[in-house]
Design a protein around this motif. Structure first.
Motif, short mmCIF file in Angstrom:
data_model
loop_
_atom_site.label_atom_id
_atom_site.label_comp_id
_atom_site.label_asym_id
_atom_site.label_seq_id
_atom_site.Cartn_x
_atom_site.Cartn_y
_atom_site.Cartn_z
N GLY A 58 -6.86 4.46 6.05
CA GLY A 58 -5.76 3.53 5.78
C GLY A 58 -5.64 3.32 4.28
N VAL A 59 -4.41 3.42 3.76
CA VAL A 59 -4.22 3.30 2.32
C VAL A 59 -3.31 2.12 2.01
N VAL A 60 -3.74 1.27 1.06
CA VAL A 60 -2.85 0.23 0.54
C VAL A 60 -2.41 0.67 -0.83
N TYR A 61 -1.10 0.63 -1.06
CA TYR A 61 -0.57 1.14 -2.32
C TYR A 61 0.27 0.07 -3.00
N ILE A 62 -0.19 -0.37 -4.18
CA ILE A 62 0.54 -1.40 -4.93
C ILE A 62 1.22 -0.75 -6.12
N SER A 63 2.50 -1.00 -6.28
CA SER A 63 3.20 -0.46 -7.44
C SER A 63 4.49 -1.24 -7.63
N HIS A 64 4.99 -1.21 -8.88
CA HIS A 64 6.29 -1.84 -9.11
C HIS A 64 7.38 -0.79 -9.16
#
Ligand SMILES: Nc1ncnc2c1ncn2[C@@H]1O[C@H](COP(=O)(O)OP(=O)(O)OP(=O)(O)O)[C@@H](O)[C@H]1O
Ligand SMILES: [Mg+2]
Lengths: 505, 324
Positions: free
Chosen positions: A196-202
């Motif tokens: 499972g991947v959590v990806y934070i970006s603007h």
């Protein structure tokens, strides 16, 4: 969605800091094999949520479940043992140590007598670096690497663990496009293996390229989860900041004043050579190129941090010698540097003092610093840039990444320079504030400032610039006006592909 | 943060732990010896802490700007010897300014080497510690210095006099503390000292002349040393060559006890003053309960280790987070 057990589930997480309710009952889940994007404005609580998840913060309330089991994680080590790995927004490497040691820190392979098994260490680290297509070896010292490469080391570190959940907190903020492609391959690979991947970006385009679902945080609470395939950027932006954004390119004709800055034949040893350009007051000039094309080095030379080996700098038609940042500031030049943590901020100092630092000598009443004058400046830029902080006494180190960046911008705007140079101004800044900052840059130009914008983001350069200078390996390849530039010609110019009218040797 | 709570606790200990330990200590000694908290004993402690205190005030600036000063002890011996020697040669009115000028010159030299030549402050000031000691011995020819006519001079005023019943050393300590506290907390220069120690690169990027700020901190430090030398000379009216030996460590101990970080960027004049008094009371308490004088050295050392350890533990709480 199927009835899979989530790889990870957070329920009703509350986390407060003195004066700040960073998380207000947030629930969030990641399925195995899913890329779940987490979006929200600067200071919305994304990094805090992930730090709770990775055992770095203890939640005040709420529970964490891994594969359906309730767990408590008191340290990052415990989180790692449970298969949760976090790649930090702010780099945190041991600068003096080698890449390999950094990657395996805490679990270095051992020989007899507890000695480090160097051959195994180097081989294992080397294999990971290869998988990441890195162009540096495991024996390189981390301190010598560029920010982008340090970021790759952070990522490499996460891949050593047999993780069930991997969190990327703004991993691409300082990566080049080529490195991004590699990163996305890695993420797809993790996904295929059921991680499972959590990806934070603007960056919206990244979110829509890589994610399966999107969750939006706002002011510490969960505002909704969307399925990426069924939504669009506008809907996500709406959810995130409550309004739509104007993302059109800048086509308004600039109202040019006299030439404010002229650079003639500027060279600095191996970094750049024969750089000549003009910036009028009222004009925004964008510098675009790959990381390492020499843009930052030119900015540092203009700001007196490097000594040029040849060439001249003219301000308002007068030749000036800029031998130090002090003389740059005296001549009306401001530089928003590339690296906020190392060059831009004193993290242990409060917000107000950071903003006023370059002019503190002038903000005096008698021999003393004038509290009132300082607070007035702070208040002005807090409102203008929407800096999120409980008060001016908050240490800058406690702000979210994007709000730290806004402090650096406020600091240099408050100097009211003639020439404003901004190097990657919106790194880590949310879409709403980003468009605010772009508008601010345009406004400044309209008020007669000469602005230089260095950026690795093509949309940003296209959006704010009246003219764009394309650089490749320390040379100016081509200059474009806002009307004639296209993405294709720009890409060609910065890759060193010769186009007509080109002046590369 | 290996653990949020551990972090909080270790930070609390680093800030308040010393104070807590100090209060327990004070109560303990007060119970053991009823003279401990008597007014004359308390005044005595403050007074005998004045020399150390004055020196610690100056070094506080150096430490906040991210450097060290290990030369203050031997520099103080130098000032003391010089002013005593000159007293009989050119009279106290001239001897004092000349001594100040010579001491400031030494501080300026260190500031030049650390600020402008960017040499490591530990190495420079450690070298200066022994170089100045050599200088003092050369100057005095290895002999102790004495003022010949002890009764016929006003020189004893600084170390032994009092104004309205308050001993002059205490007045000088508190006066200097107020002055320097305002300088550090209220002026642009003070702000720059914090910035240089907190993040020197960012300070440079902000147009702060780092070398100049560093030079200034060493000038302030040596000025305070000169005041301390004056107090010492005037108190005893005669001195050995080694009178300031070892004080550099006590000064650092006091500053750390006050809660400043040796990594720079934090600390205040007031905190240093608190650290000085803690150290003074502990040493006094040990004497009062009848421990030998030299036990102080071991205890002082233990306190330094404890304080440094707490400081590092608080820092590590933050620094180790991603690696642990
Ligand atoms: N250690 C801390 N002490 C005090 N306040 C903190 C601390 N860490 C975070 N905060 C506050 O909590 C809020 C949420 O911060 P967080 O870093 O989670 O934001 P974010 O969503 O990651 O923002 P960004 O997009 O700018 O990275 C902010 O207001 C921040 O100032
Ligand atoms: Mg963040």
């Amino acid at each position: 969605m199927s009835v899979q057990t989530p790889a990870l589930r957070l329920v009703g997480i509350v986390k407060t800091f003195p004066g700040v309710r960073a998380l207000d009952g947030v629930s969030f889940e990641v399925l195995p094999g899913e890329v779940h994007a987490l979006l929200g404005e600067n200071g919305a609580g994304k990094s805090t949520l992930m730090k709770v998840l990775a055992g770095m913060h203890q939640p005040d309330e709420g529970a964490i479940f891994i594969e359906g089991r309730k767990v408590t994680m008191r340290t990052p080590l415990e989180a790692k043992a449970q298969g949760v790995v976090l790649i930090h927004q702010e780099l945190s490497l041991a600068e003096e140590m080698s890449v390999a040691e950094n990657i395996y820190l805490g679990e270095l392979p051992r020989k007899r007598f507890g000695l480090v098994d160097r051959p195994t260490l180097l081989a294992k680290a080397g294999a990971i670096l290869e998988r990441l297509n890195c162009r540096f070896g495991p024996e390189a010292t981390v301190g010598d690497l560029s920010i982008a490469n340090k970021q790759m080391v952070e990522i490499a570190r996460a891949l050593t663990v047999d993780a069930k959940t991997v969190v990327f907190d703004e991993p691409t903020a300082s990566l080049t496009d080529a490195e991004k492609v590699v990163l996305f391959d890695i993420i797809r690979d993790l996904k295929a293996r059921g991680v499972g991947v959590v990806y934070i970006s603007h960056r919206m385009e990244e979110i829509f390229t890589i994610s399966d679902r999107i969750s939006v945080l706002r002011d510490g609470s969960h505002r909704g989860t969307l399925i990426t395939a069924d939504t669009d950027e506008d809907a996500v932006t709406q959810l995130m900041i409550g309004r739509s954004l104007d993302l059109s390119r800048n086509h308004e004709a600039p109202d040019l004043g006299p030439v404010a800055l002229e650079v003639r034949g500027l060279s600095c040893d191996a970094l750049f050579s024969d750089i000549s350009f003009k910036v009028h007051s009222g004009e925004v000039v964008g510098f675009y190129g790959l990381v390492g094309a020499g843009r930052t080095e030119i900015a540092e030379t203009l700001f007196g941090l490097r000594t040029p080996s040849a060439g001249a700098i003219h301000l308002d038609g007068r030749e000036v010698k800029i031998s130090s940042p002090v003389s740059a500031i005296e001549n009306g030049i401001s530089l928003v540097p590339e690296n906020r943590k190392e060059q831009g901020l004193v993290l242990g100092m409060n917000c107000r003092d950071n903003i006023t630092l370059p002019q503190v000598g002038d903000l005096t009443a008698g021999p003393f610093v004038s509290d009132g004058a300082e607070i007035a400046i702070f208040d002005h830029y807090r409102d203008k840039l929407e800096i999120k902080t409980p008060n001016w006494r908050q240490l800058v180190g406690n702000l979210s990444g994007g709000n730290q960046q806004k402090i650096v911008i406020g600091k240099w705007l408050s100097m009211r320079p003639k020439v404003l140079i901004v190097d990657e101004p919106t790194r880590g800044i949310d879409v709403g504030s980003k468009s605010e900052i772009h508008k601010l840059i345009r406004d400044l130009a309209r008020q007669g400032y000469a602005v230089i914008v260095i950026s690795s983001e093509m949309p940003e350069v296209l959006h704010v610039s009246d003219r764009i200078i394309a650089m490749y390996q320390g040379r100016i390849m081509r200059e474009f006006t806002a009307e004639e530039v296209t993405e294709d010609t720009l890409v060609q110019a910065i890759s060193g592909i010769v186009a007509n009218g080109d002046r590369a040797a | 943060m290996a653990d949020e709570r551990l972090n909080a606790i270790s930070r609390l200990l680093a800030r308040q732990g010393i104070l807590v330990a100090f209060v327990i200590f004070m109560i303990g000694f007060a119970l053991l010896n009823d003279r401990f908290l008597a007014v004359d004993n308390v005044l005595g402690v403050v007074r005998s802490s004045a020399i150390l205190g004055v020196m610690a005030l100056g070094v506080t600036f150096v430490v906040i700007s991210g450097n060290l000063d290990l030369s203050v002890g031997s520099m103080m011996s130098f000032s003391t010897i010089v002013v005593l020697d000159l007293h009989d040669k050119i009279g106290p009115g001239l001897a004092i300014p000349v001594m100040f000028a010579m001491t400031l010159a030494l501080g300026g030299l260190i500031g030049l080497l650390v600020g402008y030549f960017r040499l490591n402050s530990l190495i420079v000031t450690l070298g200066m510690l022994s170089a100045i000691h050599g200088l003092t011995l050369t100057y005095s020819g290895g002999k102790n210095m004495d003022i010949a006519d002890k009764a016929g001079t006003w020189f004893s005023f600084f170390g032994q006099g009092s104004v309205l019943g308050v001993p002059v050393p205490i007045i000088l300590l508190l006066g200097l503390a107020c002055l320097l506290s305002v300088l550090l907390a209220k002026t642009p220069f003070g702000r720059k000292v914090y910035a240089v120690g907190g993040n020197g690169v960012a300070a440079t990027f902000s147009g702060i002349r780092r070398p100049r700020v560093v030079l200034m901190t060493y000038l302030i430090s040596s000025f305070c040393v000169a005041v301390a030398g004056l107090l010492q000379a005037s108190r005893s009216m005669g001195s050995q060559n080694t009178v300031g030996q070892g004080l550099e460590l006590e000064v650092l101990a006091a500053i750390i006890l006050g809660g400043a970080s040796l990594l720079g960027g934090s600390g205040t004049v007031f905190k240093t003053l608190v650290g000085v008094l803690i150290l003074g009371f502990i040493q006094n308490g040990l004497l009062l309960v009848g421990l030998e004088f030299y036990v102080q050295y071991v205890v002082t050392w233990l306190i330094i280790i404890l304080a440094v350890w707490l400081d590092i533990a608080a820092k590590r709480g933050r620094l180790l987070s991603p690696i642990a």
